[in-house]
Design a protein around this motif. Structure first.
Motif, mmCIF file in Angstrom:
data_model
loop_
_atom_site.group_PDB
_atom_site.id
_atom_site.type_symbol
_atom_site.label_atom_id
_atom_site.label_comp_id
_atom_site.label_asym_id
_atom_site.label_seq_id
_atom_site.Cartn_x
_atom_site.Cartn_y
_atom_site.Cartn_z
ATOM 1 N N PRO A 268 0.844 -1.196 0.000
ATOM 2 C CA PRO A 268 0.000 0.000 0.000
ATOM 3 C C PRO A 268 0.879 1.246 0.000
ATOM 4 O O PRO A 268 1.889 1.308 0.697
ATOM 5 C CB PRO A 268 -0.796 -0.127 1.296
ATOM 6 C CG PRO A 268 0.064 -0.958 2.190
ATOM 7 C CD PRO A 268 0.828 -1.886 1.280
ATOM 8 N N ASP B 11 1.233 5.648 0.291
ATOM 9 C CA ASP B 11 0.723 6.677 1.188
ATOM 10 C C ASP B 11 -0.468 7.447 0.632
ATOM 11 O O ASP B 11 -1.103 8.206 1.353
ATOM 12 C CB ASP B 11 1.848 7.658 1.551
ATOM 13 C CG ASP B 11 2.924 7.001 2.392
ATOM 14 O OD1 ASP B 11 2.633 5.988 3.060
ATOM 15 O OD2 ASP B 11 4.069 7.507 2.384
ATOM 16 N N GLU B 12 -0.765 7.271 -0.637
ATOM 17 C CA GLU B 12 -1.905 7.948 -1.253
ATOM 18 C C GLU B 12 -3.169 7.085 -1.206
ATOM 19 O O GLU B 12 -4.189 7.447 -1.777
ATOM 20 C CB GLU B 12 -1.592 8.322 -2.710
ATOM 21 C CG GLU B 12 -0.564 9.425 -2.864
ATOM 22 C CD GLU B 12 0.859 8.942 -2.630
ATOM 23 O OE1 GLU B 12 1.203 7.821 -3.071
ATOM 24 O OE2 GLU B 12 1.620 9.671 -1.989
ATOM 25 N N GLY B 13 -3.089 5.919 -0.578
ATOM 26 C CA GLY B 13 -4.235 5.035 -0.468
ATOM 27 C C GLY B 13 -4.346 4.033 -1.600
ATOM 28 O O GLY B 13 -5.297 3.263 -1.654
ATOM 29 N N LYS C 249 5.824 -1.008 5.971
ATOM 30 C CA LYS C 249 4.717 -1.289 5.050
ATOM 31 C C LYS C 249 4.528 -2.796 4.923
ATOM 32 O O LYS C 249 5.496 -3.540 4.816
ATOM 33 C CB LYS C 249 4.989 -0.724 3.650
ATOM 34 C CG LYS C 249 5.037 0.764 3.574
ATOM 35 C CD LYS C 249 3.646 1.330 3.576
ATOM 36 C CE LYS C 249 3.708 2.837 3.383
ATOM 37 N NZ LYS C 249 2.394 3.437 3.473
ATOM 38 N N THR D 55 -6.994 -1.442 -4.676
ATOM 39 C CA THR D 55 -6.760 -1.424 -3.245
ATOM 40 C C THR D 55 -5.874 -2.600 -2.855
ATOM 41 O O THR D 55 -5.741 -3.573 -3.585
ATOM 42 C CB THR D 55 -8.086 -1.515 -2.447
ATOM 43 O OG1 THR D 55 -8.781 -2.698 -2.825
ATOM 44 C CG2 THR D 55 -8.964 -0.298 -2.713
#
Length: 67
Positions: free
Chosen positions: A11, A13-15, A42, A63
């Motif tokens: 993942p 940091d911007e989602g 992470k 995602t």
């Protein structure tokens, strides 16, 4: 030599999801690439290239689900 049929995902940091594609010319293993590229703390997974959607139209909507 890295396995070019695998991808490292984590993942960002911007989602979204970051996908690391090993170079076919690298002498590094997937573990070595992962240690250099994936930020500390992470979660990450190594997946087969077939698990990455080939249609990049909605790539910003992908995602990451930890397994």
């Amino acid at each position: 030599m890295a396995d070019t049929t695998k991808r490292i995902i984590y993942p960002n940091d911007e989602g979204g999801v970051s996908i690391v594609v090993p170079s076919p010319n690298t002498s590094l293993s997937l573990a070595e690439i992962e240690a250099r590229v994936v930020p500390t703390g992470k979660s990450r997974q190594t997946v087969d290239v077939s698990e990455i959607p080939s249609d990049r139209t909605y790539r910003d909507a992908w995602t990451y689900v930890e397994s």
